[in-house]
Write a protein that holds these residues in place. Structure first.
Motif, PDB file in Angstrom:
ATOM      1  N   ALA A  10      -9.801  21.808  43.721  1.00 13.39           N
ATOM      2  CA  ALA A  10      -8.893  20.883  43.029  1.00 13.39           C
ATOM      3  C   ALA A  10      -7.945  21.652  42.116  1.00 13.39           C
ATOM      4  O   ALA A  10      -6.785  21.296  41.976  1.00 13.39           O
ATOM      5  N   ALA A  11      -8.438  22.713  41.497  1.00  9.50           N
ATOM      6  CA  ALA A  11      -7.584  23.497  40.606  1.00  9.50           C
ATOM      7  C   ALA A  11      -6.506  24.228  41.391  1.00  9.50           C
ATOM      8  O   ALA A  11      -5.407  24.427  40.918  1.00  9.50           O
ATOM      9  N   LEU A  16       0.390  21.801  43.305  1.00  8.13           N
ATOM     10  CA  LEU A  16       0.939  21.028  44.419  1.00  8.13           C
ATOM     11  C   LEU A  16       0.887  19.543  44.099  1.00  8.13           C
ATOM     12  O   LEU A  16       1.870  18.824  44.296  1.00  8.13           O
ATOM     13  N   ALA A  17      -0.248  19.077  43.603  1.00 12.80           N
ATOM     14  CA  ALA A  17      -0.386  17.656  43.274  1.00 12.80           C
ATOM     15  C   ALA A  17       0.610  17.247  42.197  1.00 12.80           C
ATOM     16  O   ALA A  17       1.196  16.169  42.255  1.00 12.80           O
ATOM     17  N   ARG A  18       0.817  18.110  41.225  1.00 14.22           N
ATOM     18  CA  ARG A  18       1.784  17.814  40.168  1.00 14.22           C
ATOM     19  C   ARG A  18       3.198  17.785  40.741  1.00 14.22           C
ATOM     20  O   ARG A  18       4.011  16.952  40.377  1.00 14.22           O
ATOM     21  N   PHE A  19       3.495  18.705  41.661  1.00 13.65           N
ATOM     22  CA  PHE A  19       4.835  18.782  42.245  1.00 13.65           C
ATOM     23  C   PHE A  19       5.154  17.551  43.091  1.00 13.65           C
ATOM     24  O   PHE A  19       6.253  16.998  43.004  1.00 13.65           O
ATOM     25  N   THR A  23      -2.201  13.393  44.928  1.00 14.34           N
ATOM     26  CA  THR A  23      -2.867  14.142  45.985  1.00 14.34           C
ATOM     27  C   THR A  23      -2.054  14.018  47.266  1.00 14.34           C
ATOM     28  O   THR A  23      -1.391  12.995  47.482  1.00 14.34           O
ATOM     29  N   PRO A  24      -2.101  15.026  48.112  1.00 14.13           N
ATOM     30  CA  PRO A  24      -1.290  14.968  49.332  1.00 14.13           C
ATOM     31  C   PRO A  24      -1.559  13.738  50.200  1.00 14.13           C
ATOM     32  O   PRO A  24      -0.622  13.134  50.725  1.00 14.13           O
ATOM     33  N   VAL A  29       0.334   8.481  52.240  1.00  8.42           N
ATOM     34  CA  VAL A  29       0.149   7.039  52.482  1.00  8.42           C
ATOM     35  C   VAL A  29       1.264   6.245  51.818  1.00  8.42           C
ATOM     36  O   VAL A  29       1.843   5.336  52.424  1.00  8.42           O
ATOM     37  N   ARG A  30       1.603   6.592  50.573  1.00  8.56           N
ATOM     38  CA  ARG A  30       2.694   5.892  49.883  1.00  8.56           C
ATOM     39  C   ARG A  30       4.020   6.075  50.602  1.00  8.56           C
ATOM     40  O   ARG A  30       4.807   5.136  50.739  1.00  8.56           O
ATOM     41  N   LEU A  31       4.278   7.299  51.073  1.00 11.96           N
ATOM     42  CA  LEU A  31       5.535   7.556  51.779  1.00 11.96           C
ATOM     43  C   LEU A  31       5.607   6.783  53.092  1.00 11.96           C
ATOM     44  O   LEU A  31       6.662   6.267  53.463  1.00 11.96           O
TER      45      LEU A  31
END
Length: 100
Positions: A10-11, A16-19, A23-24, A29-31
């Motif tokens: 997770a670290a 990436l998650a912040r960017f 979470t990917p 799913v949202r996209l």
């Protein structure tokens, strides 16, 4: 090996998650859902994904031909959407505001 510090998965994905804003999998799913929603709206106004330039040209010709009635039509849909979108945006900004 007990003295070694291991990096948690997770670290590693934290940057990436912040960017990407989460979470990917959640972002994907949202996209997908947002893409389907936007696709329905664009289809309703006559856009064709296989010939987007022609669809945009037809949209502008239609707006030109309809004149001010088209502006009234767009304005009504803008207001209708803004009634939902702006309060949700404002609430999300207030909730996510940095704490002092």
């Amino acid at each position: 090996m007990p003295d070694e510090v291991r990096e948690l998965p997770a670290a590693r994905n934290d940057g990436l998650a912040r960017f990407i804003g989460g979470t990917p999998l959640a972002v994907a799913v949202r996209l997908v859902l947002l893409s389907i929603l936007v696709g329905v709206v664009l289809s309703a106004i006559g856009f064709d994904p296989w010939n987007i330039i022609e669809s945009v040209r037809r949209l502008f010709i239609s707006i030109w031909n309809l004149g001010f009635d088209a502006i009234n039509w767009v304005w009504r849909y803008f207001l209708l959407g803004a009634v939902i979108v702006v309060p949700i945006w404002l609430i999300s900004r207030v909730v996510n505001a940095p704490k002092r």
